[in-house]
Design a protein around this motif. Structure first.
Motif, PDB file in Angstrom:
ATOM      1  N   LYS A 144       0.876  -1.196   0.000  1.00 41.50           N
ATOM      2  CA  LYS A 144       0.000   0.000   0.000  1.00 41.50           C
ATOM      3  C   LYS A 144       0.899   1.228   0.000  1.00 41.50           C
ATOM      4  CE  LYS A 144      -3.737  -2.259   2.583  1.00 41.50           C
ATOM      5  NZ  LYS A 144      -3.041  -3.539   2.860  1.00 41.50           N
ATOM      6  N   GLU A 145       1.302   1.636  -1.184  1.00 42.20           N
ATOM      7  CA  GLU A 145       2.329   2.665  -1.281  1.00 42.20           C
ATOM      8  C   GLU A 145       1.818   4.076  -1.053  1.00 42.20           C
ATOM      9  OE1 GLU A 145       4.706   2.381  -4.752  1.00 42.20           O
ATOM     10  OE2 GLU A 145       5.469   0.376  -4.296  1.00 42.20           O
ATOM     11  N   GLU A 146       0.515   4.297  -1.078  1.00 40.92           N
ATOM     12  CA  GLU A 146       0.003   5.656  -0.978  1.00 40.92           C
ATOM     13  C   GLU A 146      -0.593   5.975   0.398  1.00 40.92           C
ATOM     14  OE1 GLU A 146       0.580   7.957  -3.201  1.00 40.92           O
ATOM     15  OE2 GLU A 146       1.611   6.487  -4.450  1.00 40.92           O
ATOM     16  N   GLY A 147      -1.625   5.244   0.810  1.00 43.99           N
ATOM     17  CA  GLY A 147      -2.375   5.644   2.002  1.00 43.99           C
ATOM     18  C   GLY A 147      -1.715   5.330   3.318  1.00 43.99           C
ATOM     19  N   PHE A 148      -0.796   4.355   3.331  1.00 47.83           N
ATOM     20  CA  PHE A 148      -0.137   3.944   4.571  1.00 47.83           C
ATOM     21  C   PHE A 148       1.122   4.786   4.742  1.00 47.83           C
ATOM     22  CE2 PHE A 148       2.217   0.439   6.953  1.00 47.83           C
ATOM     23  CZ  PHE A 148       1.548   0.687   8.140  1.00 47.83           C
ATOM     24  N   GLN A 149       1.149   5.650   5.758  1.00 46.05           N
ATOM     25  CA  GLN A 149       2.184   6.662   5.866  1.00 46.05           C
ATOM     26  C   GLN A 149       3.023   6.495   7.131  1.00 46.05           C
ATOM     27  OE1 GLN A 149       0.608  10.731   5.074  1.00 46.05           O
ATOM     28  NE2 GLN A 149      -1.336   9.695   4.696  1.00 46.05           N
ATOM     29  N   PRO A 150       4.301   6.928   7.094  1.00 51.70           N
ATOM     30  CA  PRO A 150       5.131   6.886   8.295  1.00 51.70           C
ATOM     31  C   PRO A 150       4.476   7.662   9.443  1.00 51.70           C
ATOM     32  CG  PRO A 150       6.489   7.335   6.371  1.00 51.70           C
ATOM     33  CD  PRO A 150       5.061   7.413   5.916  1.00 51.70           C
ATOM     34  N   GLY A 151       4.478   7.061  10.613  1.00 48.20           N
ATOM     35  CA  GLY A 151       3.858   7.691  11.775  1.00 48.20           C
ATOM     36  C   GLY A 151       2.404   7.350  11.939  1.00 48.20           C
ATOM     37  N   GLY A 152       1.830   6.601  10.988  1.00 53.89           N
ATOM     38  CA  GLY A 152       0.458   6.137  11.098  1.00 53.89           C
ATOM     39  C   GLY A 152       0.430   4.673  11.477  1.00 53.89           C
ATOM     40  N   GLY A 153      -0.684   4.004  11.208  1.00 51.63           N
ATOM     41  CA  GLY A 153      -0.789   2.597  11.560  1.00 51.63           C
ATOM     42  C   GLY A 153      -2.027   1.970  10.950  1.00 51.63           C
ATOM     43  N   SER A 154      -2.113   0.659  11.070  1.00 57.33           N
ATOM     44  CA  SER A 154      -3.308  -0.054  10.632  1.00 57.33           C
ATOM     45  C   SER A 154      -3.538  -1.231  11.562  1.00 57.33           C
ATOM     46  CB  SER A 154      -3.171  -0.535   9.177  1.00 57.33           C
ATOM     47  OG  SER A 154      -2.182  -1.542   9.065  1.00 57.33           O
ATOM     48  N   LEU A 155      -4.795  -1.644  11.674  1.00 57.87           N
ATOM     49  CA  LEU A 155      -5.155  -2.806  12.472  1.00 57.87           C
ATOM     50  C   LEU A 155      -6.092  -3.687  11.660  1.00 57.87           C
ATOM     51  CD1 LEU A 155      -5.194  -4.406  15.146  1.00 57.87           C
ATOM     52  CD2 LEU A 155      -7.168  -3.010  15.835  1.00 57.87           C
ATOM     53  N   HIS A 156      -5.672  -4.934  11.458  1.00 60.06           N
ATOM     54  CA  HIS A 156      -6.513  -5.946  10.827  1.00 60.06           C
ATOM     55  C   HIS A 156      -6.815  -6.984  11.895  1.00 60.06           C
ATOM     56  CE1 HIS A 156      -4.253  -4.411   7.114  1.00 60.06           C
ATOM     57  NE2 HIS A 156      -5.461  -3.867   7.121  1.00 60.06           N
ATOM     58  N   SER A 157      -8.047  -6.965  12.351  1.00 65.16           N
ATOM     59  CA  SER A 157      -8.444  -7.777  13.494  1.00 65.16           C
ATOM     60  C   SER A 157      -8.647  -9.228  13.095  1.00 65.16           C
ATOM     61  CB  SER A 157      -9.731  -7.207  14.105  1.00 65.16           C
ATOM     62  OG  SER A 157      -9.504  -5.896  14.590  1.00 65.16           O
ATOM     63  N   ASP A 202      -3.668  -3.434  -1.967  1.00 62.15           N
ATOM     64  CA  ASP A 202      -4.719  -2.634  -2.593  1.00 62.15           C
ATOM     65  C   ASP A 202      -4.789  -2.949  -4.091  1.00 62.15           C
ATOM     66  OD1 ASP A 202      -2.622  -1.198  -3.804  1.00 62.15           O
ATOM     67  OD2 ASP A 202      -2.712   0.409  -2.334  1.00 62.15           O
ATOM     68  N   SER A 203      -5.776  -2.394  -4.741  1.00 65.88           N
ATOM     69  CA  SER A 203      -6.025  -2.749  -6.144  1.00 65.88           C
ATOM     70  C   SER A 203      -4.856  -2.363  -7.044  1.00 65.88           C
ATOM     71  CB  SER A 203      -7.308  -2.075  -6.639  1.00 65.88           C
ATOM     72  OG  SER A 203      -7.218  -0.664  -6.511  1.00 65.88           O
ATOM     73  N   GLU A 204      -4.248  -1.229  -6.795  1.00 67.99           N
ATOM     74  CA  GLU A 204      -3.123  -0.789  -7.624  1.00 67.99           C
ATOM     75  C   GLU A 204      -1.948  -1.756  -7.499  1.00 67.99           C
ATOM     76  OE1 GLU A 204      -0.137   3.086  -8.150  1.00 67.99           O
ATOM     77  OE2 GLU A 204      -1.905   3.216  -6.851  1.00 67.99           O
ATOM     78  N   CYS A 205      -1.661  -2.186  -6.281  1.00 71.72           N
ATOM     79  CA  CYS A 205      -0.569  -3.130  -6.053  1.00 71.72           C
ATOM     80  C   CYS A 205      -0.871  -4.464  -6.743  1.00 71.72           C
ATOM     81  CB  CYS A 205      -0.343  -3.332  -4.562  1.00 71.72           C
ATOM     82  SG  CYS A 205       0.891  -4.570  -4.143  1.00 71.72           S
ATOM     83  N   PHE A 206      -2.131  -4.925  -6.637  1.00 72.16           N
ATOM     84  CA  PHE A 206      -2.490  -6.207  -7.247  1.00 72.16           C
ATOM     85  C   PHE A 206      -2.276  -6.175  -8.756  1.00 72.16           C
ATOM     86  CE2 PHE A 206      -5.463  -8.971  -9.445  1.00 72.16           C
ATOM     87  CZ  PHE A 206      -5.172 -10.200  -8.876  1.00 72.16           C
ATOM     88  N   GLU A 207      -2.783  -5.132  -9.417  1.00 68.78           N
ATOM     89  CA  GLU A 207      -2.666  -5.056 -10.870  1.00 68.78           C
ATOM     90  C   GLU A 207      -1.206  -4.962 -11.298  1.00 68.78           C
ATOM     91  OE1 GLU A 207      -5.037  -5.507 -12.975  1.00 68.78           O
ATOM     92  OE2 GLU A 207      -6.625  -5.620 -11.460  1.00 68.78           O
ATOM     93  N   LYS A 208      -0.437  -4.183 -10.567  1.00 69.12           N
ATOM     94  CA  LYS A 208       0.971  -4.001 -10.907  1.00 69.12           C
ATOM     95  C   LYS A 208       1.747  -5.306 -10.738  1.00 69.12           C
ATOM     96  CE  LYS A 208       5.011  -1.236  -9.550  1.00 69.12           C
ATOM     97  NZ  LYS A 208       5.482  -0.161  -8.618  1.00 69.12           N
ATOM     98  N   ALA A 209       1.534  -6.003  -9.619  1.00 66.91           N
ATOM     99  CA  ALA A 209       2.287  -7.226  -9.337  1.00 66.91           C
ATOM    100  C   ALA A 209       1.860  -8.372 -10.242  1.00 66.91           C
ATOM    101  CB  ALA A 209       2.113  -7.617  -7.877  1.00 66.91           C
TER     102      ALA A 209
END
Length: 444
Positions: free
Chosen positions: A358-371, A379-386
């Protein structure tokens, strides 16, 4: 930094080892032949700090002897204080099973509100209960000023500190540690410390109740790999014999709440110490990456730096995992992280750079939680590119350092995390909306 702030470290060499250290200003401060003589050298007091039950097996028995100018018992009674967003009330808001992502947590300007390390602590999520000695908490620290004539310790658990912005000069009872982004520091249960900053500072903390962090078992990997014991550093003894006429404040985190006691001298008065229960630091750039060299995407457990084990074999209260720069060479493989539902909880943070999934929305100093069992993945952009990329050896995550706190607990998010911080990215789910079906039953 002034001359009195010089940081001297010694190699840890291996978890469980015995260390011996004395301030060079007082040679011979360590008693010879016994831990608690009738009279200690230089008229010091002997004090033991125990990090395990007395009767633990030798490999897990943790304790250190401190030889100090005055014992830590010399203070006024503790009184409850209310000055930050620490909590272990996991029921203050309704559970939220959605994918959650936070923008960089905002550091208040010092001109608006001064926050030191303690007043800038905020609990983001967690589970379990410190009184039963079973659980974890994820905290965020946001500070813009140094701790002056006050120190902190957690009676509840170990603090694994991950700086993201700004240097931390951490004074402990064992000596000083300078910790910068891309380094981590572990201050174990009961150890008093004070944090000096040089401008604005921000980072993440994983607190574990009831157990201590240790290196993961290597199994079939063999003797070498991942975080090598020799790269962990512990401080060298350093003391100050300082009276504080205006009062020195000792802050204890006890059963999830803060309590303050006052004394008239610095608590960093340990002239010498020995033992295997110490604070320590580690440079994440020293991690020896293990990776797939044939096909398929290996599980993220191969990137585990430290683990806090549970009583169930192979299941951790929490693992600290990093995603460092490395080579990607797997053939016939979708190389980014796969789409996934997990019986564990995954909190991710970003120290620097751009996370590959997730090269765009996930930023240094932030975080995410997947429970637990909440689906997540690129994300969709990463999937299509890879999916269309030419599969050849490539560098992955250069200039990036992402990490994950993975836990077997189902984590609850605090009111601060969901509402008060104002950093929750409510459009996070949209990064998967452009994904489309490529299914064609006539074309294998």
């Amino acid at each position: 930094m002034c001359a009195c702030c010089v940081v001297i470290l010694q190699y840890m060499s291996g978890f469980g080892n015995e260390f011996v250290s004395e301030d060079p200003r007082c040679p011979g401060a360590l008693p010879e032949g016994q831990n608690n003589p009738q009279i200690c050298p230089y008229g010091l007091y002997a004090e033991q700090l125990s990090g395990s039950a007395f009767t633990c097996p030798r490999p897990t028995n943790k304790r250190s002897w401190l030889y100090r100018i005055l014992p830590s018992v010399c203070h006024k009674p503790f009184e409850c204080i209310h000055e930050n967003q620490l909590t272990h009330d996991w029921d203050e808001v309704e559970p939220d099973p959605n994918q959650l992502r936070w923008k960089p947590f905002e550091i208040p300007k010092a001109s608006q509100r001064k926050l030191d390390f303690v007043s800038g602590l905020h609990t983001l999520c967690g589970a379990g209960e410190p009184r039963s000695r079973n659980g974890i908490a994820v905290h965020i620290f946001l500070c813009n000023t140094s701790m002056i004539n006050r120190c902190f310790y957690s009676s509840d658990g170990d603090f694994l500190i991950v700086p993201q912005q700004g240097k931390l000069l951490i004074t402990t009872e064992f000596g000083k540690l300078l910790v910068e982004p891309s380094e981590i520091c572990v201050i174990q249960q009961g150890m008093r410390f004070s944090v000096e900053v040089f401008g604005e500072a921000r980072g993440y903390i994983l607190e574990v109740y009831g157990v201590h962090f240790e290196l993961p078992d290597l199994g079939p990997i063999g003797a070498n790999g991942l975080a090598n014991p020799r790269d962990f550093l512990v401080p060298v003894a350093w003391y100050e014999d300082r009276q504080v006429p205006g009062g020195y404040t000792v802050i204890s985190k006890y059963q999830g709440k803060l309590f303050a006691a006052h004394q008239d001298f610095s608590p960093f008065n340990v002239v010498a110490w020995h033992g295997n229960y110490t604070p320590y630091k580690y440079n994440l750039d020293n991690f020896m990456v293990i990776n797939s060299v044939a096909f398929d995407h290996a599980d993220p457990s191969i990137f585990t730096v430290l683990t806090a084990k549970s009583t169930r074999p192979g299941v951790a209260l929490a693992d600290f995992v990093i995603f460092p720069p490395r080579w990607g060479v797997a053939n016939h493989t979708f190389r980014p992280p796969y789409y996934h539902r997990n019986c564990m909880s995954e909190f991710m943070g970003l120290i620097k750079g751009h996370y590959e999934a997730k090269e765009e929305g996930f930023q240094p100093g932030g975080g995410s939680l997947h429970s637990m069992m909440t689906p997540h993945g690129p994300d969709s952009e990463c999937f299509e590119k890879a999916s269309k990329a030419k599969l050849e050896p490539e560098r992955v995550a250069d200039g990036t350092m992402a990490f994950m706190f993975e836990s077997s607990f189902s984590l609850a998010v605090t009111k601060w995390g969901l509402k008060t911080s104002n950093c929750l990215d409510k459009s996070y789910y949209k990064c998967w909306e452009p994904l489309k079906s490529h299914f064609n039953p006539r074309n294998k």
